[in-house]
Motif scaffolding. Structure first.
Motif, PDB file in Angstrom:
ATOM      1  N   GLY A 264       0.822  -1.194   0.000  1.00  0.00           N
ATOM      2  CA  GLY A 264       0.000   0.000   0.000  1.00  0.00           C
ATOM      3  C   GLY A 264       0.859   1.248   0.000  1.00  0.00           C
ATOM      4  O   GLY A 264       1.978   1.254   0.521  1.00  0.00           O
ATOM      5  N   VAL A 276      -2.374   1.134  -4.725  1.00  0.00           N
ATOM      6  CA  VAL A 276      -1.776  -0.197  -4.681  1.00  0.00           C
ATOM      7  C   VAL A 276      -0.467  -0.120  -5.460  1.00  0.00           C
ATOM      8  O   VAL A 276      -0.457   0.242  -6.646  1.00  0.00           O
ATOM      9  CB  VAL A 276      -2.700  -1.262  -5.285  1.00  0.00           C
ATOM     10  CG1 VAL A 276      -1.983  -2.615  -5.360  1.00  0.00           C
ATOM     11  CG2 VAL A 276      -3.979  -1.402  -4.457  1.00  0.00           C
ATOM     12  N   ARG A 295      -6.664   3.690  -5.962  1.00  0.00           N
ATOM     13  CA  ARG A 295      -7.862   2.970  -5.528  1.00  0.00           C
ATOM     14  C   ARG A 295      -8.590   3.794  -4.474  1.00  0.00           C
ATOM     15  O   ARG A 295      -8.005   4.700  -3.866  1.00  0.00           O
ATOM     16  CB  ARG A 295      -7.500   1.607  -4.908  1.00  0.00           C
ATOM     17  CG  ARG A 295      -6.655   0.691  -5.759  1.00  0.00           C
ATOM     18  CD  ARG A 295      -7.252   0.443  -7.126  1.00  0.00           C
ATOM     19  NE  ARG A 295      -8.632  -0.018  -7.072  1.00  0.00           N
ATOM     20  CZ  ARG A 295      -9.505   0.115  -8.079  1.00  0.00           C
ATOM     21  NH1 ARG A 295      -9.140   0.729  -9.187  1.00  0.00           N
ATOM     22  NH2 ARG A 295     -10.732  -0.341  -7.968  1.00  0.00           N
ATOM     23  N   PHE A 298      -8.055   2.229   1.385  1.00  0.00           N
ATOM     24  CA  PHE A 298      -8.105   0.860   1.900  1.00  0.00           C
ATOM     25  C   PHE A 298      -7.165   0.715   3.078  1.00  0.00           C
ATOM     26  O   PHE A 298      -6.231   1.506   3.263  1.00  0.00           O
ATOM     27  CB  PHE A 298      -7.793  -0.165   0.801  1.00  0.00           C
ATOM     28  CG  PHE A 298      -6.416  -0.074   0.200  1.00  0.00           C
ATOM     29  CD1 PHE A 298      -5.375  -0.882   0.642  1.00  0.00           C
ATOM     30  CD2 PHE A 298      -6.162   0.802  -0.845  1.00  0.00           C
ATOM     31  CE1 PHE A 298      -4.114  -0.809   0.070  1.00  0.00           C
ATOM     32  CE2 PHE A 298      -4.904   0.877  -1.434  1.00  0.00           C
ATOM     33  CZ  PHE A 298      -3.878   0.074  -0.969  1.00  0.00           C
ATOM     34  N   LEU A 301      -3.673  -4.914   2.188  1.00  0.00           N
ATOM     35  CA  LEU A 301      -3.756  -5.981   1.206  1.00  0.00           C
ATOM     36  C   LEU A 301      -3.654  -7.295   1.962  1.00  0.00           C
ATOM     37  O   LEU A 301      -2.816  -7.447   2.847  1.00  0.00           O
ATOM     38  CB  LEU A 301      -2.633  -5.875   0.177  1.00  0.00           C
ATOM     39  CG  LEU A 301      -2.521  -4.550  -0.578  1.00  0.00           C
ATOM     40  CD1 LEU A 301      -1.361  -4.605  -1.573  1.00  0.00           C
ATOM     41  CD2 LEU A 301      -3.823  -4.195  -1.282  1.00  0.00           C
ATOM     42  N   THR A 302      -4.508  -8.250   1.618  1.00  0.00           N
ATOM     43  CA  THR A 302      -4.554  -9.486   2.400  1.00  0.00           C
ATOM     44  C   THR A 302      -4.083 -10.718   1.648  1.00  0.00           C
ATOM     45  O   THR A 302      -3.847 -11.751   2.268  1.00  0.00           O
ATOM     46  CB  THR A 302      -5.986  -9.739   2.910  1.00  0.00           C
ATOM     47  OG1 THR A 302      -6.876  -9.829   1.791  1.00  0.00           O
ATOM     48  CG2 THR A 302      -6.444  -8.623   3.842  1.00  0.00           C
ATOM     49  N   ARG A 316      -7.760  -6.520  -1.828  1.00  0.00           N
ATOM     50  CA  ARG A 316      -7.690  -5.239  -1.123  1.00  0.00           C
ATOM     51  C   ARG A 316      -8.878  -5.139  -0.185  1.00  0.00           C
ATOM     52  O   ARG A 316     -10.007  -5.439  -0.560  1.00  0.00           O
ATOM     53  CB  ARG A 316      -7.726  -4.087  -2.134  1.00  0.00           C
ATOM     54  CG  ARG A 316      -7.679  -2.703  -1.531  1.00  0.00           C
ATOM     55  CD  ARG A 316      -8.061  -1.652  -2.579  1.00  0.00           C
ATOM     56  NE  ARG A 316      -9.494  -1.706  -2.877  1.00  0.00           N
ATOM     57  CZ  ARG A 316     -10.422  -0.987  -2.261  1.00  0.00           C
ATOM     58  NH1 ARG A 316     -10.090  -0.161  -1.286  1.00  0.00           N
ATOM     59  NH2 ARG A 316     -11.693  -1.089  -2.587  1.00  0.00           N
ATOM     60  N   ARG A 317      -8.633  -4.739   1.084  1.00  0.00           N
ATOM     61  CA  ARG A 317      -9.713  -4.578   2.054  1.00  0.00           C
ATOM     62  C   ARG A 317      -9.800  -3.127   2.484  1.00  0.00           C
ATOM     63  O   ARG A 317      -8.792  -2.493   2.793  1.00  0.00           O
ATOM     64  CB  ARG A 317      -9.487  -5.460   3.280  1.00  0.00           C
ATOM     65  CG  ARG A 317     -10.681  -5.498   4.239  1.00  0.00           C
ATOM     66  CD  ARG A 317     -10.458  -6.563   5.311  1.00  0.00           C
ATOM     67  NE  ARG A 317     -11.656  -6.824   6.069  1.00  0.00           N
ATOM     68  CZ  ARG A 317     -11.930  -6.263   7.247  1.00  0.00           C
ATOM     69  NH1 ARG A 317     -11.097  -5.412   7.781  1.00  0.00           N
ATOM     70  NH2 ARG A 317     -13.043  -6.565   7.887  1.00  0.00           N
ATOM     71  N   GLU A 326     -12.114  -6.125  -2.358  1.00  0.00           N
ATOM     72  CA  GLU A 326     -12.019  -5.962  -3.798  1.00  0.00           C
ATOM     73  C   GLU A 326     -10.880  -6.829  -4.329  1.00  0.00           C
ATOM     74  O   GLU A 326      -9.829  -6.942  -3.711  1.00  0.00           O
ATOM     75  CB  GLU A 326     -11.762  -4.496  -4.140  1.00  0.00           C
ATOM     76  CG  GLU A 326     -11.590  -4.223  -5.630  1.00  0.00           C
ATOM     77  CD  GLU A 326     -11.168  -2.793  -5.897  1.00  0.00           C
ATOM     78  OE1 GLU A 326     -11.793  -2.135  -6.742  1.00  0.00           O
ATOM     79  OE2 GLU A 326     -10.193  -2.334  -5.244  1.00  0.00           O
ATOM     80  N   GLU A 340     -10.980  -5.592 -12.381  1.00  0.00           N
ATOM     81  CA  GLU A 340     -11.270  -5.465 -10.953  1.00  0.00           C
ATOM     82  C   GLU A 340     -12.657  -6.015 -10.685  1.00  0.00           C
ATOM     83  O   GLU A 340     -13.520  -6.028 -11.560  1.00  0.00           O
ATOM     84  CB  GLU A 340     -11.185  -4.008 -10.507  1.00  0.00           C
ATOM     85  CG  GLU A 340     -12.151  -3.076 -11.218  1.00  0.00           C
ATOM     86  CD  GLU A 340     -11.901  -1.633 -10.847  1.00  0.00           C
ATOM     87  OE1 GLU A 340     -12.790  -1.042 -10.205  1.00  0.00           O
ATOM     88  OE2 GLU A 340     -10.838  -1.110 -11.204  1.00  0.00           O
TER      89      GLU A 340
END
Length: 437
Positions: A264, A276, A295, A298, A301-302, A316-317, A326, A340
């Motif tokens: 991020g 991102v 973006r 957020f 990133l997970t 992406r959360r 997403e 996306e």
């Protein structure tokens, strides 16, 4: 009752537990800080020498050895039907954070779960690896040398079926990242500190080396570094940007040796990321390309994976006030956007969480957990199947028990027969479930 984990460094999650122990029998249940010439520079350095082991032999149960072959038989069932469900009978003081990538399946079907073990509350803790049968029976546990605080960040299975555990110790008042290696039978092969202190969340194996994406502990410079697993010696390191610009958190290493990193960047006034950031790094440590995708704000990133169609996918959360999940994809050749897809959004009573992209032969499988707000209780898990072109194919609810305990998230992996294996929970109350492929 256990308290929530401490944050000692960016992207570094600490699970609280302490001291070596053993369980016998089955239980039911920018510029480089080393003198580089600026962002994108790389350099090598000498490591700390030969690997060391603990002064006192670590505690290890008698665990079944693996032959390195496949299991003798695979479970049968209708697709996504439950194959087993068990609340694990873990030893007292064992904590396995499901916010970390801490579960792998060995060649003979055994499941290894990394965590920490507490023996003297609030004083000492030791890294620990719990070994389970596919049915969730506890076969044994291995612990290593204790220290004041231990953070277990990632567990990986090497090509020879040995285990590599990335950990960080705090003793005394200094972060000391290192790797602990275990043989397939659970015995300790050695633990070494890393030559340079890089802390973060991204960790992957590349043959006999490990790649870490995070920050230099002293300078906070976003850094990717490659280390020799046996000695901790640094092979190379590369600075990605200036301090406080980006937080690299996810790593993919290809069979060809290329390294992809995601993170991020560009925080807003609420400290949420708005970009991102992606990089491709060659095996020699040189950056081939960098990409920035603007973006909506957020939080993190997970998950990050390479797809068989030449793309990279990243989860992406959203931030605390909008935890929408997403899925993004870019072209691995140059980082340009591909597609996306919004996956899940919170509602008045539940919030979603997803932290695994399972790359199957024909599509992505993404287990999406829903819980009460602030992770106070697991409500449900459903697998969202997404094509490699970004189309939602189906949503498959799984038969999982609702759990009342606080702090529930999930770790998801594929077993040797392609079954879906889920670990959910926090601290002692861990639940393991498996579902037919």
């Amino acid at each position: 009752m256990h308290h929530r984990r401490l944050l000692l460094a960016p992207s570094l999650v600490l699970s609280l537990a302490c001291g070596p122990g053993v369980l016998d029998g089955d239980t039911e249940g920018s510029s480089s800080s080393t003198g580089g010439s600026g962002p994108g520079s790389s350099s090598g350095t000498e490591g700390p020498g030969e690997p060391t082991t603990t002064a006192d032999p670590p505690a290890t149960t008698a665990l079944p050895t693996t032959s390195g072959g496949e299991p003798s038989g695979c479970p049968e069932g209708q697709p996504w039907s439950p194959l087993g469900s068990s609340v694990l009978g873990v030893p007292e003081g064992f904590a396995a954070s499901t916010f970390a990538d801490n579960m792998v399946v060995l060649a003979d079907g055994r499941i290894a779960v990394a965590g920490v073990l507490e023996s003297m509350p609030g004083v000492m803790e030791a890294p620990a690896v719990l070994f389970l049968s596919p049915a969730g029976e506890v076969l044994g546990m291995t612990t290593a040398e204790p220290s004041q605080i231990v953070s277990v960040s990632a567990l990986r299975r090497a090509a020879d079926d040995s285990l590599v555990l990335w950990l960080t110790r705090l003793d005394p008042m200094m972060l000391a990242p290192g790797v602990l290696r275990l043989a397939p039978d659970g015995s300790v092969l050695g633990e070494v500190p890393l030559a340079e202190s890089v802390v973060g969340a991204g960790f992957e194996l590349a043959d006999d080396t490990a790649v870490i994406a995070g920050r230099d502990r002293l300078t906070s410079i976003p850094t990717v570094a490659k280390f020799a697993i046996e000695t901790g010696a640094m092979v190379w390191r590369v600075a990605l940007d200036e301090p406080d610009v980006v937080v690299p958190s996810e790593v993919v290493v290809t069979p060809e040796g290329d390294i992809f990193v995601a993170g991020g960047g560009d925080r807003d006034v609420d400290a949420s990321f708005t970009v991102v950031r992606l990089w491709k790094i060659r095996g020699d440590g040189q950056i081939e390309w960098a990409s920035s995708l603007a973006r909506p704000p957020f939080g993190l990133l997970t998950a990050f994976e390479r797809l068989p169609n030449g793309q990279l996918a990243v989860l992406r959360r959203g931030p605390d006030d909008d935890q929408t999940i997403e899925l993004l994809a870019v072209d691995a050749a140059d980082g340009s956007p591909a597609w996306e897809l919004p996956l899940a959004a919170p509602d008045a009573s539940e919030e979603p969480y997803a932290r695994a992209l399972l790359v199957d032969a024909d599509a992505l499988s993404i287990p999406v957990m829903r819980s009460e707000h602030e992770f106070s209780a697991l409500r449900s898990i459903a697998v969202q199947r997404v094509s490699f072109g970004g189309k939602l194919l189906e949503v498959v609810p799984l038969d999982v028990p609702a759990r009342p305990s606080r702090g529930w998230t999930t770790v998801s992996v594929r077993g040797n027969c392609d079954e879906l294996v889920l670990l959910s929970g926090e601290f002692e109350e861990l639940w393991l479930g498996s579902f037919a492929p």
